[in-house]
Structure formats: C-alpha cells, structure tokens
Design a protein around this motif. Structure first.
Motif, PDB file in Angstrom:
ATOM      1  N   THR A 109      32.840  41.339   9.382  1.00  0.00           N
ATOM      2  CA  THR A 109      33.258  40.433  10.444  1.00  0.00           C
ATOM      3  C   THR A 109      33.602  39.065   9.879  1.00  0.00           C
ATOM      4  O   THR A 109      33.197  38.704   8.755  1.00  0.00           O
ATOM      5  CB  THR A 109      32.146  40.282  11.489  1.00  0.00           C
ATOM      6  OG1 THR A 109      31.014  39.674  10.869  1.00  0.00           O
ATOM      7  CG2 THR A 109      31.749  41.642  12.076  1.00  0.00           C
ATOM      8  N   SER A 146      32.434  36.321  10.852  1.00  0.00           N
ATOM      9  CA  SER A 146      31.220  35.501  10.759  1.00  0.00           C
ATOM     10  C   SER A 146      30.592  35.603   9.371  1.00  0.00           C
ATOM     11  O   SER A 146      30.029  34.618   8.865  1.00  0.00           O
ATOM     12  CB  SER A 146      30.205  35.932  11.827  1.00  0.00           C
ATOM     13  OG  SER A 146      29.798  37.276  11.612  1.00  0.00           O
ATOM     14  N   ASP A 147      30.679  36.768   8.736  1.00  0.00           N
ATOM     15  CA  ASP A 147      30.160  36.907   7.366  1.00  0.00           C
ATOM     16  C   ASP A 147      30.927  35.994   6.411  1.00  0.00           C
ATOM     17  O   ASP A 147      30.350  35.389   5.499  1.00  0.00           O
ATOM     18  CB  ASP A 147      30.277  38.360   6.900  1.00  0.00           C
ATOM     19  CG  ASP A 147      29.272  39.264   7.589  1.00  0.00           C
ATOM     20  OD1 ASP A 147      28.274  38.738   8.132  1.00  0.00           O
ATOM     21  OD2 ASP A 147      29.466  40.492   7.585  1.00  0.00           O
ATOM     22  N   TYR A 191      32.468  33.141   7.209  1.00  0.00           N
ATOM     23  CA  TYR A 191      32.075  31.754   7.472  1.00  0.00           C
ATOM     24  C   TYR A 191      30.684  31.448   6.911  1.00  0.00           C
ATOM     25  O   TYR A 191      30.437  30.366   6.371  1.00  0.00           O
ATOM     26  CB  TYR A 191      32.112  31.476   8.972  1.00  0.00           C
ATOM     27  CG  TYR A 191      33.505  31.479   9.562  1.00  0.00           C
ATOM     28  CD1 TYR A 191      34.599  31.099   8.782  1.00  0.00           C
ATOM     29  CD2 TYR A 191      33.720  31.845  10.882  1.00  0.00           C
ATOM     30  CE1 TYR A 191      35.879  31.100   9.317  1.00  0.00           C
ATOM     31  CE2 TYR A 191      35.002  31.835  11.426  1.00  0.00           C
ATOM     32  CZ  TYR A 191      36.077  31.465  10.630  1.00  0.00           C
ATOM     33  OH  TYR A 191      37.356  31.457  11.159  1.00  0.00           O
ATOM     34  N   ASN A 192      29.782  32.405   7.046  1.00  0.00           N
ATOM     35  CA  ASN A 192      28.433  32.213   6.501  1.00  0.00           C
ATOM     36  C   ASN A 192      28.469  32.047   4.983  1.00  0.00           C
ATOM     37  O   ASN A 192      27.750  31.213   4.418  1.00  0.00           O
ATOM     38  CB  ASN A 192      27.536  33.392   6.878  1.00  0.00           C
ATOM     39  CG  ASN A 192      27.128  33.365   8.330  1.00  0.00           C
ATOM     40  OD1 ASN A 192      27.057  32.310   8.952  1.00  0.00           O
ATOM     41  ND2 ASN A 192      26.864  34.539   8.904  1.00  0.00           N
TER      42      ASN A 192
END
Length: 443
Positions: free
Chosen positions: A184, A186-187, A189-190
């Motif tokens: 995803t 989000s991974d 961005y993290n």
C-alpha cells in the motif's frame, strides 16, 4: 520531502565545513606525547621539580662553611680623630676610606638541623618525582578516555550511515512493490518518514563525533582550526591478568605501584624530618667562625697596598655558643606548626589509602561487568541480525507488515550500537583498572 531536503542541505553545509578544516593524523602514542608537552598542570609540576632539586642541593651544600667577601669605599668629611705621639688630635678634613673584609662560619652542632633538613629535602624531591609520574599517567588516562570516545563516535556514525543507506534501498524496494500493487501507499510514506528520521540520527551522530574531536583538540592544544584524525586501536576482547586475582591481591599491587601513594609516604617522612628540624632550634648552637678585615685611610701617608696588606689587617677566629632561654615562645610555635603539618600529612596518607581501596574495588567490579556486557551484546547482535534477515524475507513475500520490519531494523541498529559501545567500554575499563593500579605505562 521538505524535511529530507532540509536535512540534506544541513549535511552538505556540515561536510563543506569539515573540508575547510585542517586535519592532523595521530595515533594514541603521538596524542599522549603532545598532551604531555602541552598540559598545563604537567608543565607546572615539571617546573616545581626544578625547585625541589635546588632545595636538595642547597641542603647538601649547607654542610660546608659559608664564605663572604665585602668591600666598601666612602668619603668622610668633618672632624677626624688622629693619634699622634700619645696625643689625640682633632682636625676638620676629608678622609677617603676603603674597607675590605672576609668572613666564614660553619655550624659545629645545631641539634641535627642540617642532617634532618638534608634528609627532608631528599624525601620531598623524590615525592615530587612520583607526583610528576602520576601526573603523566593522569594525562595519558584523560587523553585515552577522549581518544576512545572520538573513535566510538566515529563508529556510531558509520553505523548510522550504513543503516541510512540500507533504509534508502528499502524505500526503493517498497516503491517498486507499490507500483506493482504488492504494497500500500502507506508503507511507502512510512518508509519515507523512517529515512528522514535516520538522516537526522546520522547528522546528530556526526555532530557528536565532531564535538568530541574538538574537545580532544582542545585538550591537546592543537592549532586553530586543526582537528585530529585518529588511528584506530585494536579492540580484540581479552582478559586482564588481574582478573584472576582477588581484590586484596590487586589492592596490594596498587599500594606498591601507585605513585601518588608513594608521594604521600615520602611527604610524611619529609615532614617528620622537618619536625625534627624545628625542635633543633630549642637546643644549644655551636658555631665556628673566622673573620679577616683591613682598611685604607687617606689620613695615613702610606700607600694603599701597604695599609691594606701590612698595617691594618686583623684576623679573628673562634667559637660561638648560643643557648636559647626565652624566645617569646617562637620556637615552640614553630614546633607546633611542624607537628600539625606532620599529623595532617599522616591523615592525607590514610585518606588516600582508603580511597585507593574504594577505587580498586569499583574498577575491578566494573571491569568484570564490562566483560559480561560484551558477551551479552554479542549474543544480542547475532539474534538481531538473524531476526532482521527473516523478517525482511517475510516482508518481501508479503507475510509480515511494515511495523514488524521497522522494529527488526531498529533492533538490529540497537544491537550494533550496543555491541560497539560494549567493546569500547571493555577496552577502557581495562585502562581504568591499570590506571587505578598505578601500572598504566606512559612509555
């Protein structure tokens, strides 16, 4: 992304600053030699040692007679008295006079003052030598502590950079997974956030390295804008020969080798001799003396040479006896002061003896603890490496999530940092033990 850009600009400015600095390559021995040449306290003790040597020399030469020559010339105007054929004639004239005298004296008996003073100055000189050696060990110890700290900072910075590069590669991998639809957004961005955090960590490690390097440069009194570039030391874990001894045994070794303890012993002996010197002023004094004097006067028509060498020479030789009866308690006051100084020196020696016992126990226990810490952190690092490999593979296969991967990476870096710090701590704890034992070699 703005955070990453700002961090990158700071790093570029920091690196450009380092390039503008001059570096001086040093190994540990060279750093210690520079420290001994530049250390203020060590140079002051070296200067004080010259005074102690002169005091010892003066005390030894005090056993010889003293010798002094005096000459004066003056003009006397006014009434002058002359003896002429049993008559005393007074005239008002100017008289040119030259006087010359030689005198020497030597104590025959003074209550043992010269002998005790000679022995005291010998003790004080030897105490100064021990103080100088302990000061050299202290300089070496302090430079060693700062030297190792700079090397540790350098290693921690290397670990931080290595971790940063690994996480950048991880970010590229995750970006590829996101494009392929395997991960995803989000991974991604993290991971970007993690990379930014690690850039700050690397910058802080660099700043700490730079700060401690400048501290060492100040200790070594290097030139302006000169920063040391240090040669690495061998950190191969080993066990000191003192580890198999009991605390009582190494305490005995410390008392036999600690230069500051030897100094206190010698100072105690020297002050005991000074106490005997002060008591000698209460005993009778016998001195031998010899005086030779002559003069020339312009009222005598004979030549200067004839008057000085034939007409007016006088010689005096004899013994003098001085018996102290009452000196307003000055002699007793001197004895009391010397006695207090001697007793205070005994207290200093006892206090140091007790402090050495505490320092030895602490250094011994810390050294044993550092060995256990090195062994534990080595196991911690091995486990963290295996865990990180396994979780990275599971993350690649999509079995583990980002939180597991980030945790594994952080544990790996923590394990690397802890192990490096444990190695340097073990190395320095052995230095501390040798310093407290008084066997730290400065040669």
């Amino acid at each position: 992304m703005n955070k990453i850009l700002i961090t990158a600009l700071i790093l570029m400015a920091f690196i450009s600053k380092l390039k503008a600095q001059d570096t001086l390559k040093l190994n540990f021995r060279e750093a210690v030699n520079i420290g001994l040449q530049q250390n203020l306290a060590y140079k002051q003790r070296t200067n004080e040692q010259d005074v102690l040597k002169r005091e010892k020399q003066a005390a030894q030469l005090a056993h010889l007679p003293n010798l002094n020559i005096g000459n004066s010339g003056f003009r006397q105007t006014g009434q002058q008295y002359q003896q002429v054929e049993d008559q005393l004639i007074v005239t008002n004239v100017s008289n040119n006079i030259i006087t010359s005298n030689l005198n020497t004296a030597m104590p025959i008996y003074n209550g043992g003052r010269r002998i005790n003073n000679t022995q005291a100055t010998r003790f004080f000189e030897e105490a100064g030598e021990n103080s100088l050696e302990r000061s050299a060990q202290e300089v070496m110890f302090n430079i060693g502590r700062q030297y190792l700290q700079v090397l540790l900072d350098q290693e921690l910075y290397r670990i931080a950079l290595e971790n940063l590069e690994n996480q950048k590669k991880q970010l590229e991998q995750i970006e590829g997974f996101v494009e392929a639809g395997l991960r995803t957004l989000s991974d991604q961005y993290n991971q970007q956030s993690e990379v930014a955090r690690l850039e700050t960590v690397a910058l802080n490690a660099k700043i700490q390295w730079e700060t401690d390097a400048w501290t060492l440069a100040e200790t070594l009194q290097l030139g302006p804008n000169v920063i040391p570039e240090l040669e690495a030391v061998s950190l191969s874990p080993g066990q000191s020969e003192y580890l198999n001894m009991s605390v009582e045994e190494i305490y005995t070794i410390a008392l036999a080798n600690r230069k500051d303890f030897k100094q206190q012993q010698l100072l105690e002996s020297g002050n005991k001799k000074l106490l005997a010197v002060s008591r000698s002023f209460m005993y009778p004094q016998v001195n031998a003396f010899f005086n030779y004097s002559t003069f020339f006067t312009s009222l005598d028509d004979r030549s200067i040479s004839e008057q000085l060498w034939q007409v007016y020479p006088q010689q005096t030789i004899g013994l003098s006896l001085n018996i102290p009866i009452f000196n307003n308690f000055n002699n007793k006051l001197t004895v009391t002061r010397s006695k207090v100084q001697y007793h205070n020196q005994q207290l200093e020696k006892t206090a140091l003896e007790r402090r050495i016992s505490q320092e030895i126990k602490l250094a011994y226990e810390n050294y044993k603890a550092s060995i256990k810490r090195e062994e534990a952190t080595k196991l911690q690092l091995t486990a963290a490496e295996e865990a990180q490999k396994a979780i990275s593979e599971r993350f690649r296969l999509g079995v583990s999530n980002f939180v597991d991967l980030a945790t594994a990476n952080q544990q790996l870096v923590a394990g690397q940092s802890d192990y490096v710090q444990a190695l340097y701590t073990l190395f320095f704890q052995e230095v501390i033990l040798n310093y407290q034992l008084g066997v730290l070699s400065v040669n």
